[in-house]
Design a protein around this motif. Structure first.
Motif, PDB file in Angstrom:
ATOM      1  N   ILE A 107      -6.808   0.194  -7.509  1.00  0.00           N
ATOM      2  CA  ILE A 107      -6.673   0.139  -6.047  1.00  0.00           C
ATOM      3  C   ILE A 107      -6.273  -1.271  -5.627  1.00  0.00           C
ATOM      4  N   GLN A 108      -5.674  -1.383  -4.461  1.00  0.00           N
ATOM      5  CA  GLN A 108      -5.286  -2.693  -3.943  1.00  0.00           C
ATOM      6  C   GLN A 108      -5.484  -2.731  -2.442  1.00  0.00           C
ATOM      7  N   THR A 109      -5.582  -3.949  -1.935  1.00  0.00           N
ATOM      8  CA  THR A 109      -5.762  -4.084  -0.484  1.00  0.00           C
ATOM      9  C   THR A 109      -4.491  -3.653   0.241  1.00  0.00           C
ATOM     10  N   LYS A 110      -4.684  -3.112   1.429  1.00  0.00           N
ATOM     11  CA  LYS A 110      -3.526  -2.773   2.263  1.00  0.00           C
ATOM     12  C   LYS A 110      -2.834  -4.040   2.760  1.00  0.00           C
ATOM     13  N   GLU A 111      -3.627  -5.072   2.973  1.00  0.00           N
ATOM     14  CA  GLU A 111      -3.091  -6.338   3.473  1.00  0.00           C
ATOM     15  C   GLU A 111      -2.649  -7.217   2.305  1.00  0.00           C
ATOM     16  N   SER A 112      -1.611  -7.995   2.530  1.00  0.00           N
ATOM     17  CA  SER A 112      -1.155  -8.973   1.541  1.00  0.00           C
ATOM     18  C   SER A 112      -1.651 -10.359   1.923  1.00  0.00           C
ATOM     19  N   PHE A 113      -1.792 -11.199   0.898  1.00  0.00           N
ATOM     20  CA  PHE A 113      -2.374 -12.517   1.109  1.00  0.00           C
ATOM     21  C   PHE A 113      -1.551 -13.593   0.404  1.00  0.00           C
TER      22      PHE A 113
END
Ligand code: MG
Length: 265
Positions: A107-113
């Motif tokens: 899984i990964q965050t919807k937001e990018s950083f």
């Protein structure tokens, strides 16, 4: 024009736990054509095992983005683009879902950083089985492509540049402060994103500091490319990217996470 590829070679004769870096010219495909996983796995020098001090659970500071507070996975998606369906346990924790046919997977965050301070806690189950890389393997990826290894290394040997706290197959941790299965481990990660030249090479390298159970195991360490299972790191120009939690395909019992938050820098 051929890209520049870096190769890691074990420093077997010195006291340093760091791998030495050498530069070889050639494309990735040329250099990885006949490579096997074991060709990039280092076993020396060994990483000293230490006992971490007690740590209270760190609640998120007021300016953090809470990525997982125990209630839901609303900040996350499956890396296949579908809904994140890891198990929410009801006690503030979640557990990796390895059943990829039924909503499991990384899984990964919807937001990018970009640049950030990231806190997360992970725990291998007390009854975990398996050995080497097949014992609680997971990982947290910076910008979706640079893995900091998660693995039960309390009493579990593997290649040193693939144990918990390593930058996978690039940099072994300085020490091994892993807690035993059933106890919670804490990662505090400070990440500085790379910048790129017009020709796609790094202008400045990605930099990672990892504090593992209160102990520095990566000290502003430079990544030299992606963290590959097979073959050499490669450089892929990219912008901001997600925090990714790995669902590893090993048959051992799945690990759990709690208390994940991030502060943009
Ligand atoms: Mg992993």
């Amino acid at each position: 024009m051929k890209k520049t590829i870096f190769i890691l070679v074990a420093c077997v004769c010195g006291a340093s736990a760091h791998a030495q870096q050498y530069v070889i010219n050639g494309t990735k495909s040329e250099k990885t054509k006949a490579m096997e996983p074991t060709m990039t796995e280092l076993y020396f020098p060994k990483v000293e095992k230490i006992t971490p001090g007690d740590q209270a659970t760190a609640s998120a500071p007021s300016d953090a983005i809470v990525l997982f507070d125990g209630k839901d996975l609303s900040k996350w998606i499956n890396t296949n683009g579908k809904e994140a369906l890891w198990k929410i346990n009801g006690d503030g924790t979640m557990t990796v879902n390895k059943d990829t046919k039924n909503g499991g997977g990384s899984i990964q965050t919807k937001e990018s950083f970009h640049d950030y301070q990231l806190h997360l806690e992970w725990c291998a189950p007390a009854n975990i089985t398996g050995a080497g890389q097949s014992r609680g393997n997971s990982g947290v990826y910076m910008q979706g492509m640079y893995e900091i290894q998660i693995l039960d290394n309390y009493e579990n040997e593997t290649y040193v540049n693939g144990q918990a706290g390593s930058l996978y197959k690039q940099s072994a941790p300085l020490v091994n402060p892993c807690r035993k299965p059933g106890e919670w481990n804490v990662y505090d990660i400070i990440y500085k994103a790379p910048t790129f030249n017009d020709n796609g090479t790094y202008r400045t390298f990605p930099l990672v500091t990892v504090i593992f159970n209160g102990v520095i195991v990566q000290n502003n360490t430079q990544l030299i490319g992606t963290t590959e299972y097979i073959g050499l790191p490669t450089v892929k120009p990219h912008g901001d990217g997600p925090i990714l939690l790995q669902c590893h395909g090993d048959p051992s019992e799945p690990i759990s996470f709690r208390n994940i938050w991030i502060r943009k820098l």
